[in-house]
Design an enzyme around this catalytic site. Structure first.
Site, PDB file in Angstrom:
ATOM      1  N   TYR A  49       0.612  -1.333  -0.097  1.00  0.00           N
ATOM      2  CA  TYR A  49      -0.233   0.072  -0.001  1.00  0.00           C
ATOM      3  C   TYR A  49       0.827   1.314  -0.033  1.00  0.00           C
ATOM      4  CZ  TYR A  49      -4.674  -1.505   0.760  1.00  0.00           C
ATOM      5  OH  TYR A  49      -5.905  -2.488   0.763  1.00  0.00           O
ATOM      6  N   LYS A  65       2.769 -15.303   2.599  1.00  0.00           N
ATOM      7  CA  LYS A  65       2.982 -16.084   1.651  1.00  0.00           C
ATOM      8  C   LYS A  65       4.314 -16.259   1.264  1.00  0.00           C
ATOM      9  CE  LYS A  65       1.374 -17.960  -2.646  1.00  0.00           C
ATOM     10  NZ  LYS A  65       0.519 -18.741  -2.554  1.00  0.00           N
ATOM     11  N   ASP A  94      -3.523 -18.185   0.579  1.00  0.00           N
ATOM     12  CA  ASP A  94      -4.323 -18.698  -0.316  1.00  0.00           C
ATOM     13  C   ASP A  94      -5.305 -19.753   0.572  1.00  0.00           C
ATOM     14  OD1 ASP A  94      -2.121 -20.001  -0.266  1.00  0.00           O
ATOM     15  OD2 ASP A  94      -1.993 -20.772  -2.255  1.00  0.00           O
ATOM     16  N   ASP A  96      -6.593  -6.938   3.946  1.00  0.00           N
ATOM     17  CA  ASP A  96      -7.734  -5.850   3.572  1.00  0.00           C
ATOM     18  C   ASP A  96      -8.710  -7.034   2.858  1.00  0.00           C
ATOM     19  OD1 ASP A  96      -9.221  -3.913   2.021  1.00  0.00           O
ATOM     20  OD2 ASP A  96      -8.117  -4.536   0.297  1.00  0.00           O
ATOM     21  N   ASP A 118     -12.747  -8.785   4.184  1.00  0.00           N
ATOM     22  CA  ASP A 118     -13.941  -8.742   3.558  1.00  0.00           C
ATOM     23  C   ASP A 118     -14.442  -9.880   3.382  1.00  0.00           C
ATOM     24  OD1 ASP A 118     -13.688  -5.807   2.792  1.00  0.00           O
ATOM     25  OD2 ASP A 118     -14.251  -6.287   0.924  1.00  0.00           O
TER      26      ASP A 118
HETATM   27  C1  IPM Z   1     -10.402  -0.647   3.757  1.00  0.00           C
HETATM   28  C2  IPM Z   1     -10.876  -0.366   2.196  1.00  0.00           C
HETATM   29  C3  IPM Z   1      -9.611   0.689   1.924  1.00  0.00           C
HETATM   30  C4  IPM Z   1      -8.264  -0.143   2.116  1.00  0.00           C
HETATM   31  C5  IPM Z   1      -9.720   1.340   0.835  1.00  0.00           C
HETATM   32  C6  IPM Z   1     -11.049   2.240   0.907  1.00  0.00           C
HETATM   33  C7  IPM Z   1      -8.758   2.308   0.729  1.00  0.00           C
HETATM   34  O1  IPM Z   1     -10.765  -1.280   1.719  1.00  0.00           O
HETATM   35  O2  IPM Z   1     -10.439  -0.075   4.809  1.00  0.00           O
HETATM   36  O3  IPM Z   1     -10.423  -1.895   3.949  1.00  0.00           O
HETATM   37  O4  IPM Z   1      -8.021  -0.931   1.179  1.00  0.00           O
HETATM   38  O5  IPM Z   1      -7.589  -0.182   3.188  1.00  0.00           O
HETATM   39 MG    MG Z   2     -11.011  -3.200   2.299  1.00  0.00          MG
END
Ligand code: IPM
Ligand code: MG
Length: 353
Positions: free
Chosen positions: A135, A186, A218, A242, A246
């Site tokens: 990042y 990884k 993975d 990240d 999710d």
């Molecule tokens: C998160 C989001 C952010 C990230 C984006 C919006 C930059 O996806 O907070 O998980 O990738 O960290």
């Molecule tokens: Mg995110």
């Protein structure tokens, strides 16, 4: 104590309004001050992180953030885009430790896309490193090669000290939970994460009671769907965290349920839902405010050391769910579909039950 309130874009303002309502209802001695960030910052000051917003966030004891981003800003230069405001505030405030709990409320077992028996009782804490990795690594950019072809570059890098400090956060949290840390890397392909693994192994010597395991990312993605209850604390880098957070959110029924805390070395923190700005449903009063409300609970716990109020808020959320209230994203037949602001009211009412 002062809280900087940064509603941001999309559904940000509506969900933050509910969380602020809950904060006020707690009657604590807190000052709230609002400022724009993301697309709202760009509109107000031509910058996704206006200087005044950054100053406010630096002065405040904690930051409450909604969400940033809207497709309408996709054509702006990268440093003017809403996401850059978020990444910059994380970096400027040195918020390297991102805690993303994935907790299944029993009432929502049916809202998960996985079978109830796979997810019931789920309680995972994902500890994501937030200020390093690909990042932020240099060099980065898009350049043109000698042959005229374009090339994109990002750099994955972690120093030993960056790995060690996030590892400590994970081990410390595990000591207060089930004493299991799974470090995700990884290491079979990427040297950066080979170092990550070595440092985690060294660190584990300071925590003899904690069981450390390692998993390739993975496989971790697969195991989260196959048998998520094997995990207690997962610790990983910025990009893997990240993605996995999710994924983990869907185990709980909806990403609309997941709060997060981003902490610096002194437990100053920024608190935000794990989900995004959802511009497609913005302004419709149908978003789920619970992740933001639960982020307030995390703020009370981690920055203000007020466990009693934190639990009060969490219990109020549980009660609102037990009463059958559901926003559209967690609605299942037989429950009562409510709006974003109704859900906020339901949680406020449940505070005094
Ligand atoms: C998160 C989001 C952010 C990230 C984006 C919006 C930059 O996806 O907070 O998980 O990738 O960290
Ligand atoms: Mg995110």
């Amino acid at each position: 104590m002062k809280i900087a309130v940064l509603p941001g874009d999309g559904i940000g303002p509506e969900i933050v309004a509910q969380a602020v309502k809950v904060l006020h209802a707690l009657n604590l001695d807190l000052t709230l001050e609002e400022a724009p960030i993301g697309g709202a910052g760009y509109e107000a000051a031509g910058d996704p992180l206006p200087e005044a917003t950054l100053q406010l966030a630096k002065e405040a004891d904690a930051v409450l953030l909604g969400a940033v981003g809207d497709w309408k800003y996709d054509s702006l230069p990268r440093d003017k885009r809403p996401e850059r405001g978020l990444l910059r505030i994380r970096k400027e405030l040195n918020l390297f430790a991102n805690l993303r709990p994935a907790l299944l409320y029993p009432e929502l077992a049916a809202a998960s896309t996985l079978k109830p028996e796979v997810v019931s009782g789920l309680d995972i804490m994902i500890v994501r490193e937030l200020t390093g990795d690909i990042y932020f690594g240099q060099p980065r950019g898009i350049s043109t090669l000698e042959n005229g072809e374009r090339e994109g570059i990002n750099t994955m890098r972690y120093s030993e000290s960056e790995i060690r400090r996030i590892g400590r956060v994970a081990f410390d949290i595990a000591m207060k939970r089930n004493k299991k840390v799974c470090s995700v890397d990884k290491a079979n392909v990427l040297e950066t994460t080979e170092l990550w693994r070595q440092v985690m192994i060294e660190l584990a010597k300071d925590y003899p009671e904690v069981e450390l395991s390692h998993m390739y990312v993975d496989n971790a993605a697969m195991q989260l769907i196959r048998a998520p209850k094997q995990f207690d604390v997962m610790v990983t880098g910025n990009i893997f965290g990240d993605i996995l957070s999710d994924e983990a959110s869907m185990l709980t029924g909806s990403i609309g349920m997941l709060p997060s805390a981003s902490l610096d070395a002194n437990n100053k923190g920024m608190y935000e839902p794990s989900h995004g700005s959802a511009p497609d449903i913005a302004g419709k009063n149908i978003a789920n405010p619970l992740a933001t409300i639960l982020s307030v609970a995390m703020m009370l716990r981690y920055t203000f050391n007020d466990e009693v109020s934190a639990v009060r808020v969490e219990n109020a959320v549980k009660k609102a769910l037990a009463q059958g209230y559901r926003t559209a994203d967690i609605y299942t037949e037989g429950s009562q579909k409510v709006s974003c602001s109704d859900m906020g009211d339901a949680v406020v009412a449940a505070l005094s039950l």
